[in-house]
Write a protein that holds these residues in place. Structure first.
Motif, PDB file in Angstrom:
ATOM      1  N   PHE A   9       0.852  -1.183   0.000  1.00 60.08           N
ATOM      2  CA  PHE A   9       0.000   0.000   0.000  1.00 60.08           C
ATOM      3  C   PHE A   9       0.892   1.239   0.000  1.00 60.08           C
ATOM      4  O   PHE A   9       1.407   1.635   1.055  1.00 60.08           O
ATOM      5  CB  PHE A   9      -0.909   0.006   1.230  1.00 60.08           C
ATOM      6  CG  PHE A   9      -1.950  -1.080   1.248  1.00 60.08           C
ATOM      7  CD1 PHE A   9      -3.226  -0.832   0.770  1.00 60.08           C
ATOM      8  CD2 PHE A   9      -1.657  -2.339   1.739  1.00 60.08           C
ATOM      9  CE1 PHE A   9      -4.204  -1.825   0.800  1.00 60.08           C
ATOM     10  CE2 PHE A   9      -2.615  -3.337   1.765  1.00 60.08           C
ATOM     11  CZ  PHE A   9      -3.889  -3.088   1.289  1.00 60.08           C
TER      12      PHE A   9
ATOM     13  N   ALA B  16       1.457   3.977   2.884  1.00 60.51           N
ATOM     14  CA  ALA B  16       1.167   3.429   4.217  1.00 60.51           C
ATOM     15  C   ALA B  16       2.463   3.044   4.910  1.00 60.51           C
ATOM     16  O   ALA B  16       3.489   2.825   4.272  1.00 60.51           O
ATOM     17  CB  ALA B  16       0.248   2.212   4.102  1.00 60.51           C
TER      18      ALA B  16
ATOM     19  N   ASP C 263      -3.476   2.710   8.855  1.00 66.95           N
ATOM     20  CA  ASP C 263      -3.291   3.556   7.668  1.00 66.95           C
ATOM     21  C   ASP C 263      -4.259   3.198   6.549  1.00 66.95           C
ATOM     22  O   ASP C 263      -4.645   4.057   5.754  1.00 66.95           O
ATOM     23  CB  ASP C 263      -1.859   3.420   7.135  1.00 66.95           C
ATOM     24  CG  ASP C 263      -0.825   3.997   8.095  1.00 66.95           C
ATOM     25  OD1 ASP C 263      -1.239   4.563   9.124  1.00 66.95           O
ATOM     26  OD2 ASP C 263       0.384   3.880   7.817  1.00 66.95           O
ATOM     27  N   ARG C 264      -4.610   1.912   6.440  1.00 64.18           N
ATOM     28  CA  ARG C 264      -5.433   1.452   5.320  1.00 64.18           C
ATOM     29  C   ARG C 264      -6.491   0.457   5.809  1.00 64.18           C
ATOM     30  O   ARG C 264      -6.371  -0.130   6.882  1.00 64.18           O
ATOM     31  CB  ARG C 264      -4.562   0.769   4.251  1.00 64.18           C
ATOM     32  CG  ARG C 264      -3.545   1.672   3.586  1.00 64.18           C
ATOM     33  CD  ARG C 264      -4.188   2.731   2.717  1.00 64.18           C
ATOM     34  NE  ARG C 264      -3.177   3.479   1.975  1.00 64.18           N
ATOM     35  CZ  ARG C 264      -2.563   4.569   2.418  1.00 64.18           C
ATOM     36  NH1 ARG C 264      -2.848   5.028   3.637  1.00 64.18           N
ATOM     37  NH2 ARG C 264      -1.670   5.197   1.676  1.00 64.18           N
ATOM     38  N   ASP C 265      -7.478   0.247   4.978  1.00 59.27           N
ATOM     39  CA  ASP C 265      -8.483  -0.785   5.228  1.00 59.27           C
ATOM     40  C   ASP C 265      -7.860  -2.132   4.897  1.00 59.27           C
ATOM     41  O   ASP C 265      -7.605  -2.436   3.730  1.00 59.27           O
ATOM     42  CB  ASP C 265      -9.706  -0.524   4.343  1.00 59.27           C
ATOM     43  CG  ASP C 265     -10.673  -1.703   4.306  1.00 59.27           C
ATOM     44  OD1 ASP C 265     -10.636  -2.520   5.250  1.00 59.27           O
ATOM     45  OD2 ASP C 265     -11.444  -1.801   3.328  1.00 59.27           O
TER      46      ASP C 265
END
Length: 844
Positions: free
Chosen positions: A237, A240, A247-249
């Motif tokens: 990612f 990230a 930071d991310r899904d």
């Protein structure tokens, strides 16, 4: 309901089970129910403070004791982050009968003896810092939390801090840091080494989700894990960092991957085979494989052996360097032998930081013969983009010119360094260069055995990076078979046969020329900046080899036309002999092509449509463009875009109709005229996958058997494809979705207008349509257009059914570096919003 299985989630230091809350929520979905066990390790989170120093082996045993107490049965998929990754893998290796998969986030299982642990961990371990930083104060926690990008909301940050308030609650944090095996003498090194070596035996499915902006577990640790688990699916990612789950899904890709594993199991269990494509057509059998370098050996042994194969032009119009077919083949064999002795092997990643020309051609084909994977990321990405691409690809070797080697040393690019030419000793040491291609070739010529090239057609061959015009550049992975199919498609579509003479003003063609058996010359230009090609440089290159084929990007052609007064009579005579001119990379207006036709009157002009993932996809000639545009208004589906023609040899195309919100719908692919949708392509030369972008690849390969291009277009009644723009650039105005290219072309036909761009401003579904235009001559100050120009632009756009709300002017459009033609509409949209809100215009 019975859960599909169990996710056993293990946090690292200094987090706790709160890290996995998104998985806990997603696991309750009735459509895909999973039991989620997220532990707090002893002395961590809200677990008991035992007061004991727990080493890595103890923590692995702790996890085993817990699952035994719980009576946990399979199927179990472990999930681990940070040092929880190592612990989860230790459990996985000890419980093979229950294990069905492993998922890892930013972790490591091996510290190379030749490199030190990350600086942040060295600082935390320093005697003067360790106790105070990890126990006495909460500094270690705060520093870790600060790694989140974007920053953690206050409530999330407080939740992470909650179990560790007070020195007495942070003993486990300090002990965890102290238990990092910094060298082979550390008490926990044997346990870590056992996990690292045990991974090589792990055959269950694996998923690695990674945040590359991690000062602790950088991409070098990801590379090591990939080496140990080569079958793993990987997604990096971009942007990230260490706290990837914040930071991310991560829940969406995790459960998407789990669902895919279940489907694979069902398919394999049923003994089915994928016999057909999405549209029902039988999957074609692969053609007989002929490696990319095959033509080099053939021509080296033919009557053409002494004729020029590849050449470079000097600024004075003379040939600066060249190799014959015999010389090229011999040089490739020598360099391949030398690289093999230097350690380059099948599967090694080799970053080629060399401008198109003789040296790059030799290095490319030498690496391919060895089965190495060439990584090609050009300077057109810019320093930041190039650095991101190279670090993400983690090459084992880097072959470069002096400038590239200096950048590698300054920016910390990975890979053992090899220069193109011999360097002075001091310079070589400063840049940490081990050897040079020249030295390797000399050694091989002095007695190294010739390498008998034999590669697996399905093995990875190249990672080529996209232009980065719509986000971070993506690595596109090709196999040897797919590269060979690209060569064959070009040969069949454009009838380029051995003996053709090619001026390659576009990097892909500069590399594929020898594979086609075509004499190839690189003009005097910066190939990574197409607009640097002048008319004189083009004519000189054509004259040098009596070229029959020219490939130049649209931006290059614009500059050629702007500098045509510099062409001599002899140069024009040479251009008169060109039989085929190809241009791709961005939409090309018909008037521009008509002007180019005057420059090369004997040439058939073609504008193939394609992308890094598949080049080419369709093709059309100038005459066919003129015929198509002449039929606008009388042919169903015509107009509103750029006509790019019909599929090339071996390719199939279709569209996925757009939904009302401007996204691709779930409708089946269609060839129906007049239906706008995302363009799909299927062909033998379409890329294998996106490199270390598993989630992106999944999205691009649905429906099965197709590649989703991200472009939007439609077919006309004659079966020709018209491209209307990028899916992400579709403007969602009230009541309809508006594609940009049709209006842009209409505006660009106005006198006093250069490049034009249409962008949306405002919330999705209610966006205002804004036209941003370059003026000719250039305006001194960007901002709102003069009333008379705005009126003309609105009228032109209205003719193709687009109602423009505002017109802004700029001196030049923000374009990508590689093509100098792809306009950054997202950037323009943000700029336009600022200007229309009364902000200072500045530069977009």
């Amino acid at each position: 309901m019975t859960p599909v299985g169990t996710l056993l989630c293990v946090h690292g230091n200094p987090t706790w089970s709160y890290l996995w809350r998104s998985l806990l929520a997603a696991g309750t979905d009735p459509a895909q129910l999973w039991r989620v066990i997220a532990v707090d390790q002893l002395d961590m989170g809200y677990s008991e403070r035992t007061g004991a120093f727990r080493r890595l082996a103890d923590r692995i045993n702790d996890l085993g004791d817990l699952t035994e107490t719980l009576g946990l049965e399979g199927p179990v998929v472990t999930v681990g982050h940070d040092w929880g990754g190592v612990i989860s893998l230790g459990w996985a290796l000890a419980h093979p009968t229950q294990l069905t998969g492993v998922i890892l986030n930013n972790t490591a299982v091996h510290q190379p003896s030749e490199s030190r642990i990350p600086p942040a961990l060295r600082l935390a371990l320093h005697p003067a810092v360790h106790t105070w930083g990890t126990r006495t104060s909460d500094s270690f926690l705060r520093v870790t939390h600060s790694l989140a990008s974007p920053p953690l909301p206050a409530e999330v940050r407080n939740a992470y801090m909650a179990p560790y308030r007070g020195t007495h609650r942070r003993g486990g944090v300090g002990n965890f840091v102290a238990d990092i095996p910094v060298d082979a003498d550390h008490p926990s090194f044997p346990a870590l080494d056992a996990v690292a070596e045990g991974l090589r035996t792990l055959k269950v499915p694996a998923l690695m989700l990674w945040g590359p902006r991690d000062p602790i577990f950088s991409d070098r640790y990801l590379k090591d894990l990939i080496h140990r688990l080569p079958h793993a699916q990987v997604h990096r990612f971009e942007g990230a960092g260490h706290l990837l789950a914040e930071d991310r899904d991560i829940a969406t890709p995790v459960f998407q991957w789990l669902a895919g594993q279940a489907q694979d199991k069902d398919r394999h269990g049923a003994g089915t085979r994928p016999e057909a494509m999405a549209d029902g057509a039988a999957t074609p059998e692969p053609e007989a494989f002929r490696p990319l370098w095959d033509e080099l050996g053939t021509l080296a042994d033919s009557d053409s052996a002494a004729e020029t194969a590849v050449a470079e032009m000097a600024s004075d119009g003379s040939v600066a360097r060249s190799l014959s077919w015999h010389g090229l083949n011999r040089r490739v064999l020598d360099v391949a032998a030398g690289l093999r002795e230097a350690g380059v092997a099948s599967g090694s990643r080799v970053s080629l930081m060399v401008p198109p020309g003789v040296d790059l051609t030799v290095a490319l084909y030498a690496c391919l013969r060895l089965g190495a994977v060439v990584v090609v990321a050009d300077a057109g990405l810019g320093t930041k983009g190039l650095s991101r691409a190279v670090k993400g690809a983690t090459p084992d070797f880097l072959i470069g010119i002096d400038k590239a080697l200096a950048a590698a040393a300054a920016l910390g690019w990975p890979g053992r360094r090899i220069s193109v030419q011999d360097l002075p000793v001091i310079r070589r040491r400063a840049l940490k260069v081990e050897t040079s291609l020249s030295t390797l070739a000399r050694r091989a010529a002095d007695g190294a055995a010739e390498h008998n090239a034999s590669v697996d057609p399905e093995a990875p061959a190249a990672v080529l990076f996209t232009s980065g015009s719509t986000g971070p550049a993506k690595g596109v992975l090709y196999t040897h078979r797919q590269l060979a199919a690209t060569r064959d498609t070009l040969a069949e579509t454009f009838d380029i046969r051995p003996g053709a003479r090619l001026v390659a003003g576009f990097a892909p063609f500069a590399l594929l020329g020898p594979a086609l058996g075509a004499v190839s010359v690189t003009p005097d230009m910066d190939v990574t900046a197409p607009r640097t090609l002048t008319a004189r440089a083009l004519a000189d290159a054509v004259a040098a080899i009596d070229a029959t084929v020219v490939f130049a990007a649209p931006a290059a052609l614009r500059n050629v036309l702007a500098t045509r007064d510099g062409i001599s009579e002899a140069g024009q005579t040479a251009l008169d002999g060109v039989q085929l001119l190809l241009s791709a990379g961005a939409p090309i207006p018909e008037p521009l092509l008509a002007e180019v036709q005057q420059l090369v009157p004997g040439a058939s002009l073609h504008t193939p449509y394609g992308m890094t993932e598949a080049l080419p996809v369709t093709d059309i000639s100038l005459q066919e463009i003129q015929a198509a545009e002449a039929g606008v208004g009388t042919v169903k589906g015509a107009g509103n875009g750029v006509c790019v023609g019909r599929p090339v040899h071996g390719a199939r195309i279709a569209v996925l109709p757009l939904a009302e919100d401007g996204t691709a719908s779930d409708s089946p692919p269609t060839l129906e005229a007049g239906v706008t949708g995302e363009v799909l392509v299927s062909a033998p030369h379409v890329k294998d996958s996106y490199d270390r972008l598993w989630l992106t690849q999944q999205g691009s390969a649905s429906p099965a058997g197709w590649h989703r291009t991200g472009d939007v277009g439609h077919f006309d009644a004659e079966g020709r494809l018209w491209v209307e723009g990028r899916l992400q650039h579709v403007v969602t105005a009230p009541g309809k979705a508006v594609t940009p290219i049709g209006a842009e072309q209409a505006v660009e036909r106005l006198d006093g207008v250069g490049l034009a761009a249409v962008a949306g401003v405002g919330p999705a579904g209610t966006q205002a349509i804004v036209a941003v235009v370059e003026t000719v001559p250039k305006v001194r100050k960007a901002g709102p257009a003069a009333p008379h120009l705005a009126q003309r632009v609105r009228a032109a756009a209205r003719e193709v059914g687009v109602d423009v709300s505002a017109v802004l002017v700029v001196a030049s459009q923000p374009t990508d570096i590689r093509h100098n033609a792809k306009i950054d509409r997202a950037r323009l949209s943000a700029w336009a919003a600022r200007v229309l809100a009364g902000g200072r215009p500045g530069k977009p």
